[in-house]
Design a protein around this motif. Structure first.
Motif, mmCIF file in Angstrom:
data_model
loop_
_atom_site.group_PDB
_atom_site.id
_atom_site.type_symbol
_atom_site.label_atom_id
_atom_site.label_comp_id
_atom_site.label_asym_id
_atom_site.label_seq_id
_atom_site.Cartn_x
_atom_site.Cartn_y
_atom_site.Cartn_z
ATOM 1 N N CYS A 2 0.832 -1.199 0.000
ATOM 2 C CA CYS A 2 0.000 0.000 0.000
ATOM 3 C C CYS A 2 0.866 1.248 0.000
ATOM 4 C CB CYS A 2 -0.898 0.022 1.226
ATOM 5 S SG CYS A 2 -0.122 0.749 2.657
ATOM 6 N N ARG A 76 -4.770 0.711 -0.159
ATOM 7 C CA ARG A 76 -4.647 -0.417 0.790
ATOM 8 C C ARG A 76 -4.356 -1.736 0.083
ATOM 9 N NH1 ARG A 76 -9.225 -3.771 3.875
ATOM 10 N NH2 ARG A 76 -7.918 -4.649 5.530
ATOM 11 N N TRP A 77 -3.492 -2.514 0.687
ATOM 12 C CA TRP A 77 -3.301 -3.915 0.318
ATOM 13 C C TRP A 77 -3.595 -4.678 1.600
ATOM 14 C CZ3 TRP A 77 -0.582 -5.686 -4.373
ATOM 15 C CH2 TRP A 77 -0.507 -7.091 -4.446
ATOM 16 N N THR A 79 -4.061 -6.737 4.822
ATOM 17 C CA THR A 79 -3.380 -7.824 5.537
ATOM 18 C C THR A 79 -4.295 -8.395 6.615
ATOM 19 O OG1 THR A 79 -2.416 -6.386 7.228
ATOM 20 C CG2 THR A 79 -1.131 -6.731 5.210
ATOM 21 N N HIS A 89 -8.912 2.462 4.489
ATOM 22 C CA HIS A 89 -8.391 3.606 5.246
ATOM 23 C C HIS A 89 -8.831 4.880 4.500
ATOM 24 C CE1 HIS A 89 -4.896 1.066 7.083
ATOM 25 N NE2 HIS A 89 -5.757 0.255 6.497
ATOM 26 N N ASN A 103 0.429 2.043 6.723
ATOM 27 C CA ASN A 103 1.070 1.038 5.879
ATOM 28 C C ASN A 103 1.863 0.127 6.804
ATOM 29 O OD1 ASN A 103 4.095 1.183 3.926
ATOM 30 N ND2 ASN A 103 2.544 -0.395 3.892
ATOM 31 N N GLY A 104 1.563 -1.167 6.774
ATOM 32 C CA GLY A 104 2.307 -2.110 7.601
ATOM 33 C C GLY A 104 1.387 -3.070 8.314
ATOM 34 N N ASP A 128 -6.338 -4.352 11.553
ATOM 35 C CA ASP A 128 -5.364 -4.200 12.648
ATOM 36 C C ASP A 128 -5.084 -2.725 12.951
ATOM 37 O OD1 ASP A 128 -4.182 -4.000 10.114
ATOM 38 O OD2 ASP A 128 -2.236 -4.744 10.792
HETATM 39 N N1 GLU Z 1 -2.577 -3.855 7.845
HETATM 40 C C1 GLU Z 1 -3.333 -2.797 7.248
HETATM 41 C C2 GLU Z 1 -4.622 -3.298 6.601
HETATM 42 O O1 GLU Z 1 -4.838 -4.478 6.489
HETATM 43 C C3 GLU Z 1 -2.512 -1.992 6.238
HETATM 44 C C4 GLU Z 1 -2.175 -2.836 5.039
HETATM 45 C C5 GLU Z 1 -1.333 -2.053 4.058
HETATM 46 O O2 GLU Z 1 -0.137 -1.800 4.350
HETATM 47 O O3 GLU Z 1 -1.917 -1.722 3.006
HETATM 48 O O4 GLU Z 1 -5.415 -2.467 6.214
#
Ligand code: GLU
Length: 192
Positions: A2, A76-77, A79, A89, A103-104, A128
């Motif tokens: 992301c 967003r990717w 997780t 987000h 991000n993370g 999360d």
């Molecule tokens: N862990 C977060 C989520 O699942 C951020 C994922 C990301 O880095 O896009 O939205």
């Protein structure tokens, strides 16, 4: 992977946010969103499980108060949590006083979520990242300074993050990073 963007600009922030999200598209993403302050001091959150172009259309359809020069954005990717608009987000705290892009991965999110829910926090996503919104919300009751609140909240986290937090009341943005890259820049157009 992301991407996040935050800016405080002399021109409307939304133009920079959308341009930045377009530039981040190559990294891959499943949803996108922005939170932008209005001239009236409210925060508008627009999110989609579509492409950034779908977000552009949402913004074009915005008929509320004029948007100001302060905002944050995210591709967003997922997780943690399904790919839904509610999980996209920016995420926010119980009262919508802060908005956050992250991000993370927060590795201890389940334990934190359980404790926060027990103490009365209401979660609106299964992501999360949302635990951090509520940790900051708690800290803002102790110290009203956003920077202090974010720093204190981060001490509870395990994992990786590049994040930006936007406060409705002040229009302040605080950014932080740990094991995820983050660049801060100042240009003639503003701060990014
Ligand atoms: N862990 C977060 C989520 O699942 C951020 C994922 C990301 O880095 O896009 O939205």
């Amino acid at each position: 992977m992301c991407g996040i963007i935050a800016c405080r600009t002399s021109a409307p922030a939304i133009d920079y946010l959308l341009a930045a999200l377009h530039r981040l598209e190559y990294r891959g993403y499943d949803s996108a969103g922005v939170a932008v302050r209005t001239v009236a001091g409210d925060i508008v959150r627009l999110r989609t499980v579509g492409r950034v172009d779908a977000l552009v259309r949402l913004v074009a359809g915005w008929a509320g108060a004029e948007l100001d020069g302060v905002g944050i954005g995210h591709t967003r990717w997922a997780t943690h949590g399904l790919v839904t608009e509610g999980n996209a987000h920016p995420l926010c705290d119980c009262m919508g006083r802060i908005s956050l892009v992250h991000n993370g991965i927060i590795e201890n999110a389940d334990r934190l979520r359980e404790a926060l829910a027990l103490s009365g926090h209401r979660f609106s996503s299964t992501v999360d990242s949302e635990v951090l919104c509520h940790l900051i919300e708690d800290q803002l009751m102790i110290a009203s300074d956003l920077n202090d609140a974010v720093q204190a909240a981060l001490t509870a986290l395990e994992g990786s993050w590049a994040l930006a937090v936007l406060e409705e009341r002040t229009g302040r943005i605080v950014v932080a990073a740990n094991r995820s890259p983050l660049i801060v820049a100042h240009t003639g157009a503003g701060d990014f």
